[in-house]
Enzyme design. Sequence first.
Site, PDB file in Angstrom:
ATOM      1  N   ARG A  60       0.813  -1.223   0.000  1.00  0.00           N
ATOM      2  CA  ARG A  60       0.000   0.000   0.000  1.00  0.00           C
ATOM      3  C   ARG A  60       0.842   1.268   0.000  1.00  0.00           C
ATOM      4  O   ARG A  60       0.359   2.339  -0.336  1.00  0.00           O
ATOM      5  CB  ARG A  60      -0.927   0.002   1.224  1.00  0.00           C
ATOM      6  CG  ARG A  60      -2.085  -0.984   1.108  1.00  0.00           C
ATOM      7  CD  ARG A  60      -2.975  -0.938   2.324  1.00  0.00           C
ATOM      8  NE  ARG A  60      -2.274  -1.365   3.523  1.00  0.00           N
ATOM      9  CZ  ARG A  60      -2.811  -1.440   4.737  1.00  0.00           C
ATOM     10  NH1 ARG A  60      -4.074  -1.089   4.911  1.00  0.00           N
ATOM     11  NH2 ARG A  60      -2.106  -1.852   5.767  1.00  0.00           N
ATOM     12  N   LYS A 164       2.524 -20.029   4.653  1.00  0.00           N
ATOM     13  CA  LYS A 164       1.782 -20.488   5.814  1.00  0.00           C
ATOM     14  C   LYS A 164       1.401 -19.276   6.671  1.00  0.00           C
ATOM     15  O   LYS A 164       2.054 -18.223   6.555  1.00  0.00           O
ATOM     16  CB  LYS A 164       2.601 -21.496   6.623  1.00  0.00           C
ATOM     17  CG  LYS A 164       3.714 -20.894   7.495  1.00  0.00           C
ATOM     18  CD  LYS A 164       4.319 -21.957   8.380  1.00  0.00           C
ATOM     19  CE  LYS A 164       5.307 -21.367   9.348  1.00  0.00           C
ATOM     20  NZ  LYS A 164       4.718 -20.634  10.456  1.00  0.00           N
ATOM     21  N   LYS A 198      15.208 -26.791   2.799  1.00  0.00           N
ATOM     22  CA  LYS A 198      16.540 -26.875   3.391  1.00  0.00           C
ATOM     23  C   LYS A 198      17.264 -28.103   2.856  1.00  0.00           C
ATOM     24  O   LYS A 198      16.698 -29.181   2.723  1.00  0.00           O
ATOM     25  CB  LYS A 198      16.440 -26.920   4.925  1.00  0.00           C
ATOM     26  CG  LYS A 198      15.927 -25.616   5.540  1.00  0.00           C
ATOM     27  CD  LYS A 198      15.831 -25.714   7.037  1.00  0.00           C
ATOM     28  CE  LYS A 198      15.327 -24.411   7.648  1.00  0.00           C
ATOM     29  NZ  LYS A 198      16.292 -23.305   7.487  1.00  0.00           N
ATOM     30  N   ASP A 251       2.207 -22.891  14.815  1.00  0.00           N
ATOM     31  CA  ASP A 251       3.266 -22.201  14.089  1.00  0.00           C
ATOM     32  C   ASP A 251       4.341 -23.145  13.564  1.00  0.00           C
ATOM     33  O   ASP A 251       4.917 -22.903  12.501  1.00  0.00           O
ATOM     34  CB  ASP A 251       3.908 -21.149  15.002  1.00  0.00           C
ATOM     35  CG  ASP A 251       4.855 -20.224  14.256  1.00  0.00           C
ATOM     36  OD1 ASP A 251       4.458 -19.711  13.191  1.00  0.00           O
ATOM     37  OD2 ASP A 251       5.986 -20.009  14.729  1.00  0.00           O
ATOM     38  N   HIS A 256       5.699 -27.322   9.605  1.00  0.00           N
ATOM     39  CA  HIS A 256       7.112 -27.661   9.410  1.00  0.00           C
ATOM     40  C   HIS A 256       7.470 -29.055   9.929  1.00  0.00           C
ATOM     41  O   HIS A 256       8.032 -29.884   9.208  1.00  0.00           O
ATOM     42  CB  HIS A 256       8.006 -26.652  10.134  1.00  0.00           C
ATOM     43  CG  HIS A 256       7.881 -25.252   9.648  1.00  0.00           C
ATOM     44  ND1 HIS A 256       7.693 -24.939   8.323  1.00  0.00           N
ATOM     45  CD2 HIS A 256       7.936 -24.065  10.297  1.00  0.00           C
ATOM     46  CE1 HIS A 256       7.636 -23.618   8.187  1.00  0.00           C
ATOM     47  NE2 HIS A 256       7.767 -23.079   9.363  1.00  0.00           N
TER      48      HIS A 256
END
Length: 505
Positions: A60, A164, A198, A251, A256
Amino acid sequence: MAEGNPFQDPLRFERRAPPCAVVIFGANGDLTKRKLLPALYRLAYERRLPAGYVIYGNSRTEMSDDDYRARMKVAVKQFLEDSPFEESLWEEFARGLYYVPGDLQDKGFYTTLAERLAQHEAQTAGNILFYLSTQPSHYEPVVQGLDAAGLSRGKGWRRVVVEKPFGYDLHSARQLNEKLQQVFPEQEIYRIDHYLGKETVQNVLAFRFANGIFEPLWNRRYINHVQVTAAESIGVEGRGGYYQGSGALRDMIQNHLLQVMATIAMEPSAMFEPNAVRDERAKLLRSIRPLKEEELCTHAVKGQYGPGRIGGQDLPGFRQEPGVDPESQTDTYAAATFFVDNWRWAGVPFYIRTGKRMPKRVTDIAIHFNSAPLSIFTRDNHQGPSPNLLIIRIQPEEGISLRFLSKNPGGGMRLRPVSMDFNYGSSFGVRTPTAYETLLLDAITGDATLYTRQDMVDASWQVVQPILDQWANTKFDLPNYEAGTWGPQCSEDMLARRGHTWRIP
Protein backbone atom coordinates in the site's frame (compact mmCIF):
# COMPACT_ATOMS: atom_id res chain seq x y z
CA MET A 1 14.70 -40.82 -18.00
CA ALA A 2 12.59 -39.02 -20.56
CA GLU A 3 14.60 -36.29 -22.26
CA GLY A 4 13.43 -32.80 -21.32
CA ASN A 5 11.37 -33.93 -18.33
CA PRO A 6 12.33 -31.42 -15.59
CA PHE A 7 10.70 -33.52 -12.85
CA GLN A 8 13.27 -36.30 -13.31
CA ASP A 9 16.28 -34.06 -13.77
CA PRO A 10 18.96 -35.29 -11.33
CA LEU A 11 20.52 -31.84 -11.37
CA ARG A 12 17.39 -30.05 -10.16
CA PHE A 13 19.20 -26.89 -9.09
CA GLU A 14 21.12 -26.65 -12.36
CA ARG A 15 17.97 -25.87 -14.32
CA ARG A 16 17.57 -22.38 -15.72
CA ALA A 17 14.21 -20.78 -15.12
CA PRO A 18 11.97 -20.07 -18.12
CA PRO A 19 10.98 -16.48 -18.98
CA CYS A 20 8.41 -15.21 -16.49
CA ALA A 21 7.17 -12.40 -14.28
CA VAL A 22 7.21 -12.76 -10.49
CA VAL A 23 4.62 -10.68 -8.65
CA ILE A 24 5.13 -10.31 -4.89
CA PHE A 25 2.19 -9.11 -2.81
CA GLY A 26 3.44 -7.75 0.51
CA ALA A 27 6.64 -6.62 -1.18
CA ASN A 28 7.55 -4.12 1.51
CA GLY A 29 7.38 -6.67 4.32
CA ASP A 30 10.03 -8.55 6.27
CA LEU A 31 9.81 -11.79 4.30
CA THR A 32 10.43 -10.01 1.01
CA LYS A 33 13.33 -7.99 2.38
CA ARG A 34 15.00 -10.80 4.30
CA LYS A 35 14.35 -13.80 2.06
CA LEU A 36 12.60 -13.33 -1.28
CA LEU A 37 14.56 -10.48 -2.90
CA PRO A 38 17.95 -11.78 -1.66
CA ALA A 39 17.03 -15.23 -3.04
CA LEU A 40 16.01 -13.82 -6.42
CA TYR A 41 19.17 -11.69 -6.56
CA ARG A 42 21.26 -14.77 -5.79
CA LEU A 43 19.51 -16.73 -8.55
CA ALA A 44 20.43 -13.90 -10.91
CA TYR A 45 24.03 -14.06 -9.63
CA GLU A 46 24.07 -17.79 -10.41
CA ARG A 47 22.59 -17.09 -13.87
CA ARG A 48 19.49 -19.14 -13.06
CA LEU A 49 17.09 -16.38 -14.09
CA PRO A 50 16.56 -15.65 -17.79
CA ALA A 51 17.63 -12.34 -19.25
CA GLY A 52 14.04 -11.15 -19.63
CA TYR A 53 12.74 -11.80 -16.10
CA VAL A 54 10.44 -9.24 -14.50
CA ILE A 55 9.75 -8.81 -10.77
CA TYR A 56 6.82 -6.69 -9.59
CA GLY A 57 6.35 -5.73 -5.97
CA ASN A 58 3.15 -4.48 -4.37
CA SER A 59 2.17 -2.93 -1.07
CA ARG A 60 0.00 0.00 0.00
CA THR A 61 2.99 2.32 0.45
CA GLU A 62 3.25 4.90 -2.32
CA MET A 63 6.63 4.88 -4.06
CA SER A 64 8.11 4.88 -7.53
CA ASP A 65 9.98 2.06 -9.24
CA ASP A 66 13.28 3.78 -8.42
CA ASP A 67 12.28 4.33 -4.78
CA TYR A 68 11.46 0.64 -4.45
CA ARG A 69 14.72 -0.38 -6.13
CA ALA A 70 16.69 1.78 -3.70
CA ARG A 71 14.85 0.32 -0.70
CA MET A 72 15.38 -3.26 -1.87
CA LYS A 73 19.05 -2.62 -2.59
CA VAL A 74 19.57 -1.78 1.08
CA ALA A 75 17.67 -4.92 2.11
CA VAL A 76 19.55 -7.25 -0.25
CA LYS A 77 22.93 -5.91 0.86
CA GLN A 78 21.92 -6.39 4.50
CA PHE A 79 20.36 -9.86 4.28
CA LEU A 80 22.31 -11.58 1.49
CA GLU A 81 23.68 -14.78 3.07
CA ASP A 82 27.23 -15.96 2.34
CA SER A 83 27.28 -14.21 -1.04
CA PRO A 84 29.04 -11.20 -2.50
CA PHE A 85 27.04 -8.11 -3.45
CA GLU A 86 28.11 -6.82 -6.85
CA GLU A 87 27.11 -3.32 -7.81
CA SER A 88 27.15 -4.09 -11.54
CA LEU A 89 24.96 -7.15 -11.09
CA TRP A 90 22.51 -5.16 -8.97
CA GLU A 91 22.21 -2.55 -11.72
CA GLU A 92 21.34 -5.33 -14.17
CA PHE A 93 18.99 -7.06 -11.68
CA ALA A 94 17.19 -3.84 -10.73
CA ARG A 95 16.29 -3.06 -14.35
CA GLY A 96 13.77 -5.91 -14.11
CA LEU A 97 12.41 -4.76 -10.73
CA TYR A 98 9.18 -2.72 -10.67
CA TYR A 99 6.61 -1.57 -8.14
CA VAL A 100 2.84 -1.10 -8.24
CA PRO A 101 1.26 0.48 -5.14
CA GLY A 102 -2.31 -0.43 -4.34
CA ASP A 103 -4.82 -1.71 -1.82
CA LEU A 104 -5.52 -5.41 -2.21
CA GLN A 105 -9.25 -4.77 -1.70
CA ASP A 106 -9.30 -2.31 -4.63
CA LYS A 107 -10.41 -3.90 -7.92
CA GLY A 108 -8.81 -1.05 -9.84
CA PHE A 109 -5.38 -2.06 -8.57
CA TYR A 110 -5.60 -5.44 -10.35
CA THR A 111 -6.56 -3.72 -13.60
CA THR A 112 -3.48 -1.51 -13.29
CA LEU A 113 -1.30 -4.53 -12.50
CA ALA A 114 -2.66 -6.37 -15.56
CA GLU A 115 -1.83 -3.38 -17.76
CA ARG A 116 1.72 -3.18 -16.41
CA LEU A 117 2.32 -6.91 -16.85
CA ALA A 118 0.93 -6.82 -20.39
CA GLN A 119 3.79 -4.50 -21.34
CA HIS A 120 6.24 -7.34 -20.67
CA GLU A 121 4.30 -10.21 -22.23
CA ALA A 122 6.67 -10.58 -25.16
CA GLN A 123 9.69 -11.13 -22.91
CA THR A 124 7.91 -13.24 -20.24
CA ALA A 125 5.89 -15.41 -22.68
CA GLY A 126 2.88 -14.61 -20.48
CA ASN A 127 4.21 -16.76 -17.61
CA ILE A 128 3.42 -15.29 -14.18
CA LEU A 129 4.20 -16.48 -10.64
CA PHE A 130 2.11 -14.73 -7.96
CA TYR A 131 3.64 -14.82 -4.47
CA LEU A 132 1.27 -14.13 -1.56
CA SER A 133 3.61 -12.74 1.09
CA THR A 134 0.69 -11.18 2.95
CA GLN A 135 -1.53 -11.76 5.96
CA PRO A 136 -3.71 -14.87 5.36
CA SER A 137 -6.80 -12.65 5.47
CA HIS A 138 -5.66 -11.19 2.13
CA TYR A 139 -5.39 -14.52 0.29
CA GLU A 140 -9.03 -14.65 -0.78
CA PRO A 141 -9.34 -11.03 -2.02
CA VAL A 142 -6.05 -11.34 -3.93
CA VAL A 143 -6.99 -14.48 -5.86
CA GLN A 144 -10.47 -13.07 -6.55
CA GLY A 145 -8.95 -9.80 -7.73
CA LEU A 146 -6.54 -11.64 -10.02
CA ASP A 147 -9.42 -13.65 -11.45
CA ALA A 148 -11.61 -10.59 -12.04
CA ALA A 149 -8.76 -8.85 -13.90
CA GLY A 150 -8.10 -11.93 -16.06
CA LEU A 151 -4.69 -12.49 -14.51
CA SER A 152 -5.37 -16.05 -13.37
CA ARG A 153 -5.49 -17.22 -16.99
CA GLY A 154 -4.11 -16.25 -20.37
CA LYS A 155 -1.06 -16.88 -22.47
CA GLY A 156 1.54 -18.91 -20.59
CA TRP A 157 1.23 -20.51 -17.15
CA ARG A 158 -0.12 -18.85 -14.03
CA ARG A 159 0.93 -20.12 -10.58
CA VAL A 160 0.35 -18.89 -7.05
CA VAL A 161 2.65 -19.40 -4.06
CA VAL A 162 0.93 -19.34 -0.68
CA GLU A 163 2.81 -18.79 2.59
CA LYS A 164 1.78 -20.49 5.81
CA PRO A 165 -0.36 -20.59 7.85
CA PHE A 166 -2.63 -22.67 5.62
CA GLY A 167 -5.66 -21.97 7.75
CA TYR A 168 -6.10 -21.53 11.50
CA ASP A 169 -7.63 -24.98 12.02
CA LEU A 170 -8.98 -27.88 9.97
CA HIS A 171 -12.20 -26.09 9.03
CA SER A 172 -10.55 -22.83 7.93
CA ALA A 173 -7.87 -24.76 6.00
CA ARG A 174 -10.56 -26.48 3.98
CA GLN A 175 -12.32 -23.16 3.39
CA LEU A 176 -9.07 -21.57 2.20
CA ASN A 177 -8.45 -24.43 -0.21
CA GLU A 178 -11.94 -24.10 -1.63
CA LYS A 179 -11.40 -20.38 -2.27
CA LEU A 180 -8.01 -20.94 -3.90
CA GLN A 181 -9.28 -23.73 -6.13
CA GLN A 182 -12.15 -21.59 -7.39
CA VAL A 183 -9.48 -19.58 -9.22
CA PHE A 184 -6.37 -21.76 -9.59
CA PRO A 185 -6.26 -25.53 -10.22
CA GLU A 186 -4.53 -27.53 -7.47
CA GLN A 187 -1.49 -28.23 -9.66
CA GLU A 188 -0.85 -24.48 -9.94
CA ILE A 189 -1.11 -23.81 -6.16
CA TYR A 190 2.29 -23.95 -4.45
CA ARG A 191 2.01 -24.02 -0.64
CA ILE A 192 5.49 -23.16 0.52
CA ASP A 193 7.15 -24.66 3.57
CA HIS A 194 10.71 -23.37 3.77
CA TYR A 195 11.80 -26.31 5.95
CA LEU A 196 11.31 -28.63 2.97
CA GLY A 197 13.66 -26.41 0.97
CA LYS A 198 16.54 -26.88 3.39
CA GLU A 199 19.32 -29.01 1.95
CA THR A 200 19.46 -31.40 4.90
CA VAL A 201 15.73 -32.12 4.81
CA GLN A 202 16.05 -32.90 1.10
CA ASN A 203 19.14 -34.98 1.86
CA VAL A 204 17.03 -37.27 4.07
CA LEU A 205 15.56 -38.69 0.85
CA ALA A 206 19.00 -39.25 -0.67
CA PHE A 207 20.36 -40.66 2.59
CA ARG A 208 17.55 -43.18 2.87
CA PHE A 209 16.79 -44.18 -0.69
CA ALA A 210 20.21 -43.96 -2.38
CA ASN A 211 22.14 -45.95 0.22
CA GLY A 212 21.57 -49.67 0.65
CA ILE A 213 23.24 -49.63 4.07
CA PHE A 214 20.57 -47.56 5.87
CA GLU A 215 17.18 -48.35 4.35
CA PRO A 216 17.07 -51.97 5.63
CA LEU A 217 17.40 -50.59 9.19
CA TRP A 218 14.72 -47.91 8.74
CA ASN A 219 11.87 -49.67 10.55
CA ARG A 220 10.46 -50.79 13.91
CA ARG A 221 12.80 -53.79 14.17
CA TYR A 222 15.89 -51.60 14.50
CA ILE A 223 14.67 -48.11 15.46
CA ASN A 224 13.57 -47.60 19.05
CA HIS A 225 12.21 -44.06 18.76
CA VAL A 226 12.68 -40.81 16.88
CA GLN A 227 13.04 -37.29 18.28
CA VAL A 228 12.49 -34.11 16.26
CA THR A 229 13.56 -30.88 17.96
CA ALA A 230 13.12 -27.31 16.75
CA ALA A 231 14.39 -24.96 19.45
CA GLU A 232 14.73 -21.20 19.27
CA SER A 233 16.76 -19.09 21.69
CA ILE A 234 14.83 -15.93 20.87
CA GLY A 235 11.45 -14.94 22.25
CA VAL A 236 8.63 -13.43 20.20
CA GLU A 237 10.79 -10.46 19.13
CA GLY A 238 8.10 -7.79 19.44
CA ARG A 239 5.51 -9.98 17.69
CA GLY A 240 3.72 -10.96 20.87
CA GLY A 241 0.33 -9.76 19.66
CA TYR A 242 0.55 -11.89 16.51
CA TYR A 243 2.06 -14.91 18.23
CA GLN A 244 -0.60 -14.83 20.93
CA GLY A 245 -3.14 -15.87 18.29
CA SER A 246 -0.96 -18.64 16.90
CA GLY A 247 1.25 -20.53 19.33
CA ALA A 248 3.97 -23.13 18.88
CA LEU A 249 1.72 -26.05 17.92
CA ARG A 250 0.15 -24.14 15.02
CA ASP A 251 3.27 -22.20 14.09
CA MET A 252 5.73 -25.11 13.92
CA ILE A 253 4.35 -28.59 14.49
CA GLN A 254 1.25 -28.52 12.26
CA ASN A 255 3.30 -27.59 9.20
CA HIS A 256 7.11 -27.66 9.41
CA LEU A 257 7.72 -30.50 11.82
CA LEU A 258 4.99 -32.86 10.62
CA GLN A 259 6.38 -32.40 7.11
CA VAL A 260 9.86 -33.24 8.42
CA MET A 261 8.42 -36.31 10.17
CA ALA A 262 6.70 -37.37 6.96
CA THR A 263 9.99 -37.06 5.07
CA ILE A 264 11.78 -39.20 7.64
CA ALA A 265 9.11 -41.91 7.76
CA MET A 266 7.57 -42.05 4.26
CA GLU A 267 7.82 -45.08 2.03
CA PRO A 268 10.03 -44.86 -1.08
CA SER A 269 8.22 -43.53 -4.14
CA ALA A 270 8.30 -45.46 -7.41
CA MET A 271 10.22 -42.59 -9.01
CA PHE A 272 11.53 -39.15 -8.05
CA GLU A 273 8.62 -37.25 -9.52
CA PRO A 274 6.57 -34.54 -7.72
CA ASN A 275 3.25 -36.34 -7.37
CA ALA A 276 4.86 -39.71 -6.59
CA VAL A 277 6.96 -38.20 -3.77
CA ARG A 278 4.05 -36.16 -2.42
CA ASP A 279 1.74 -39.19 -2.58
CA GLU A 280 4.03 -41.04 -0.19
CA ARG A 281 4.40 -38.06 2.12
CA ALA A 282 0.62 -37.62 2.19
CA LYS A 283 0.12 -41.34 2.85
CA LEU A 284 2.43 -41.13 5.85
CA LEU A 285 0.61 -38.10 7.28
CA ARG A 286 -2.69 -39.93 6.95
CA SER A 287 -1.16 -42.85 8.84
CA ILE A 288 -0.33 -40.78 11.93
CA ARG A 289 -2.77 -41.84 14.62
CA PRO A 290 -4.77 -38.84 15.98
CA LEU A 291 -4.62 -38.76 19.77
CA LYS A 292 -7.67 -40.01 21.63
CA GLU A 293 -9.25 -37.89 24.33
CA GLU A 294 -7.80 -40.05 27.12
CA GLU A 295 -4.28 -39.78 25.59
CA LEU A 296 -4.13 -36.00 25.29
CA CYS A 297 -2.93 -35.34 28.84
CA THR A 298 -0.04 -37.80 28.56
CA HIS A 299 0.86 -37.52 24.86
CA ALA A 300 0.78 -33.74 24.36
CA VAL A 301 2.47 -31.00 26.40
CA LYS A 302 1.73 -27.29 26.43
CA GLY A 303 4.33 -24.89 27.75
CA GLN A 304 4.91 -21.18 28.11
CA TYR A 305 8.15 -19.49 29.16
CA GLY A 306 8.34 -17.33 32.23
CA PRO A 307 11.07 -14.88 33.27
CA GLY A 308 14.59 -16.30 33.26
CA ARG A 309 18.25 -15.43 33.10
CA ILE A 310 20.72 -16.25 30.33
CA GLY A 311 24.37 -15.19 30.35
CA GLY A 312 23.82 -12.73 33.17
CA GLN A 313 20.90 -11.11 31.35
CA ASP A 314 17.39 -11.05 32.82
CA LEU A 315 14.75 -12.04 30.28
CA PRO A 316 11.02 -11.35 30.48
CA GLY A 317 8.42 -14.08 30.40
CA PHE A 318 5.97 -14.34 27.50
CA ARG A 319 3.27 -12.60 29.53
CA GLN A 320 5.61 -9.64 30.04
CA GLU A 321 6.23 -9.22 26.30
CA PRO A 322 4.68 -6.14 24.62
CA GLY A 323 1.16 -6.74 23.32
CA VAL A 324 0.64 -9.98 25.28
CA ASP A 325 -2.27 -10.60 27.62
CA PRO A 326 -0.88 -10.90 31.20
CA GLU A 327 -3.03 -14.03 31.61
CA SER A 328 -2.29 -15.48 28.15
CA GLN A 329 -2.73 -19.23 27.67
CA THR A 330 -0.70 -19.26 24.41
CA ASP A 331 1.79 -22.09 23.99
CA THR A 332 5.38 -20.98 23.35
CA TYR A 333 6.40 -24.62 23.76
CA ALA A 334 4.64 -27.68 22.39
CA ALA A 335 5.57 -31.34 22.42
CA ALA A 336 3.70 -34.44 21.35
CA THR A 337 4.12 -38.19 20.99
CA PHE A 338 2.84 -39.53 17.69
CA PHE A 339 2.53 -43.08 16.36
CA VAL A 340 2.35 -44.17 12.73
CA ASP A 341 -0.15 -46.94 12.04
CA ASN A 342 1.63 -48.91 9.35
CA TRP A 343 3.80 -52.02 9.24
CA ARG A 344 7.10 -50.15 9.06
CA TRP A 345 6.56 -48.01 12.16
CA ALA A 346 3.96 -49.76 14.34
CA GLY A 347 4.78 -49.13 18.01
CA VAL A 348 7.66 -46.67 17.37
CA PRO A 349 7.08 -43.33 19.15
CA PHE A 350 7.90 -40.13 17.28
CA TYR A 351 8.56 -37.35 19.79
CA ILE A 352 8.25 -33.84 18.40
CA ARG A 353 9.01 -30.66 20.34
CA THR A 354 9.43 -26.98 19.60
CA GLY A 355 9.83 -23.95 21.80
CA LYS A 356 10.97 -20.38 22.20
CA ARG A 357 13.48 -18.98 24.71
CA MET A 358 15.37 -22.25 24.90
CA PRO A 359 19.14 -22.49 25.58
CA LYS A 360 20.16 -22.52 21.91
CA ARG A 361 18.85 -22.34 18.36
CA VAL A 362 18.87 -25.82 16.88
CA THR A 363 16.73 -28.03 14.65
CA ASP A 364 17.62 -31.67 14.33
CA ILE A 365 16.30 -35.20 13.97
CA ALA A 366 17.65 -37.85 16.36
CA ILE A 367 17.02 -41.47 15.39
CA HIS A 368 17.62 -43.79 18.34
CA PHE A 369 18.39 -47.39 17.38
CA ASN A 370 17.69 -50.38 19.56
CA SER A 371 20.49 -51.65 21.78
CA ALA A 372 22.29 -54.87 20.89
CA PRO A 373 20.08 -57.83 21.85
CA LEU A 374 22.74 -59.11 24.27
CA SER A 375 25.65 -57.16 25.69
CA ILE A 376 28.75 -59.26 26.33
CA PHE A 377 30.36 -56.35 28.16
CA THR A 378 29.64 -55.46 31.77
CA ARG A 379 27.45 -52.50 32.60
CA ASP A 380 30.46 -50.76 34.11
CA ASN A 381 31.98 -50.47 30.66
CA HIS A 382 29.24 -48.15 29.41
CA GLN A 383 26.58 -46.11 31.13
CA GLY A 384 23.66 -44.32 29.60
CA PRO A 385 21.13 -44.78 26.82
CA SER A 386 21.51 -46.81 23.66
CA PRO A 387 24.79 -45.80 22.02
CA ASN A 388 23.61 -46.05 18.42
CA LEU A 389 22.23 -42.70 17.37
CA LEU A 390 21.86 -41.03 13.99
CA ILE A 391 21.54 -37.24 14.13
CA ILE A 392 20.44 -35.23 11.11
CA ARG A 393 21.21 -31.56 11.76
CA ILE A 394 19.00 -29.08 9.91
CA GLN A 395 20.14 -25.81 11.52
CA PRO A 396 22.19 -23.86 12.31
CA GLU A 397 24.85 -26.18 10.85
CA GLU A 398 23.66 -28.71 8.30
CA GLY A 399 25.08 -32.20 8.50
CA ILE A 400 24.73 -35.80 9.69
CA SER A 401 26.36 -37.56 12.63
CA LEU A 402 26.41 -41.28 13.46
CA ARG A 403 27.24 -42.27 17.05
CA PHE A 404 28.38 -45.72 18.12
CA LEU A 405 30.55 -47.35 20.81
CA SER A 406 34.26 -47.94 20.47
CA LYS A 407 36.93 -49.33 22.76
CA ASN A 408 38.84 -46.76 24.75
CA PRO A 409 42.64 -46.96 24.15
CA GLY A 410 44.56 -48.85 26.81
CA GLY A 411 44.10 -52.00 28.81
CA GLY A 412 40.72 -53.52 29.52
CA MET A 413 37.53 -53.38 27.51
CA ARG A 414 36.23 -49.95 28.38
CA LEU A 415 33.84 -48.41 25.85
CA ARG A 416 32.93 -44.86 25.01
CA PRO A 417 30.73 -43.20 22.37
CA VAL A 418 32.43 -41.84 19.24
CA SER A 419 30.95 -40.11 16.18
CA MET A 420 31.38 -40.08 12.45
CA ASP A 421 30.39 -36.67 11.13
CA PHE A 422 29.39 -35.30 7.77
CA ASN A 423 29.22 -31.52 7.36
CA TYR A 424 27.86 -29.88 4.24
CA GLY A 425 30.25 -26.96 4.22
CA SER A 426 33.48 -28.91 4.71
CA SER A 427 32.49 -31.91 2.58
CA PHE A 428 31.42 -30.11 -0.59
CA GLY A 429 33.32 -26.86 -0.26
CA VAL A 430 30.55 -24.95 -2.01
CA ARG A 431 27.90 -22.59 -0.80
CA THR A 432 24.58 -24.24 0.07
CA PRO A 433 21.60 -22.51 -1.58
CA THR A 434 19.06 -21.04 0.81
CA ALA A 435 15.67 -22.71 1.11
CA TYR A 436 13.98 -19.83 -0.70
CA GLU A 437 16.41 -19.99 -3.62
CA THR A 438 15.58 -23.65 -4.09
CA LEU A 439 11.83 -23.24 -3.65
CA LEU A 440 11.47 -20.15 -5.84
CA LEU A 441 13.38 -21.83 -8.65
CA ASP A 442 11.24 -24.94 -8.29
CA ALA A 443 8.01 -22.91 -8.48
CA ILE A 444 9.20 -21.08 -11.58
CA THR A 445 10.24 -24.32 -13.29
CA GLY A 446 7.05 -26.12 -12.25
CA ASP A 447 8.60 -28.65 -9.87
CA ALA A 448 6.23 -29.12 -6.89
CA THR A 449 8.19 -31.93 -5.19
CA LEU A 450 9.05 -29.81 -2.14
CA TYR A 451 5.69 -28.06 -1.92
CA THR A 452 2.77 -29.07 0.24
CA ARG A 453 -0.36 -30.42 -1.42
CA GLN A 454 -3.83 -29.79 -0.02
CA ASP A 455 -4.39 -33.39 1.10
CA MET A 456 -1.16 -33.13 3.11
CA VAL A 457 -2.35 -29.91 4.75
CA ASP A 458 -5.67 -31.55 5.55
CA ALA A 459 -3.99 -34.64 7.05
CA SER A 460 -1.63 -32.61 9.26
CA TRP A 461 -4.51 -30.51 10.60
CA GLN A 462 -6.38 -33.70 11.46
CA VAL A 463 -3.38 -34.78 13.55
CA VAL A 464 -3.17 -31.60 15.64
CA GLN A 465 -6.86 -30.66 15.79
CA PRO A 466 -7.70 -32.89 18.81
CA ILE A 467 -4.82 -31.28 20.73
CA LEU A 468 -5.93 -27.76 19.80
CA ASP A 469 -9.50 -28.51 20.82
CA GLN A 470 -8.48 -29.83 24.22
CA TRP A 471 -6.07 -26.98 24.89
CA ALA A 472 -8.74 -24.42 23.96
CA ASN A 473 -11.06 -25.85 26.62
CA THR A 474 -8.49 -26.28 29.40
CA LYS A 475 -6.90 -23.67 31.64
CA PHE A 476 -3.23 -24.51 32.22
CA ASP A 477 -0.99 -23.39 35.05
CA LEU A 478 1.32 -21.21 33.01
CA PRO A 479 4.14 -20.26 32.75
CA ASN A 480 5.72 -23.64 33.40
CA TYR A 481 9.33 -23.25 32.25
CA GLU A 482 11.94 -20.54 32.68
CA ALA A 483 13.39 -18.69 29.72
CA GLY A 484 16.72 -20.31 28.87
CA THR A 485 15.73 -23.87 29.80
CA TRP A 486 14.73 -26.88 27.70
CA GLY A 487 11.02 -26.72 28.47
CA PRO A 488 8.58 -27.86 31.16
CA GLN A 489 9.11 -30.88 33.37
CA CYS A 490 5.90 -32.46 32.05
CA SER A 491 7.64 -32.80 28.67
CA GLU A 492 10.38 -34.90 30.29
CA ASP A 493 7.67 -36.91 32.06
CA MET A 494 6.01 -37.65 28.71
CA LEU A 495 9.12 -39.49 27.53
CA ALA A 496 9.94 -41.00 30.90
CA ARG A 497 6.73 -43.05 30.79
CA ARG A 498 8.38 -45.11 28.03
CA GLY A 499 11.82 -45.09 29.56
CA HIS A 500 13.14 -42.37 27.24
CA THR A 501 14.69 -38.94 27.79
CA TRP A 502 14.98 -35.90 25.58
CA ARG A 503 18.40 -35.67 24.00
CA ILE A 504 20.19 -32.37 24.70
CA PRO A 505 21.37 -31.10 21.29
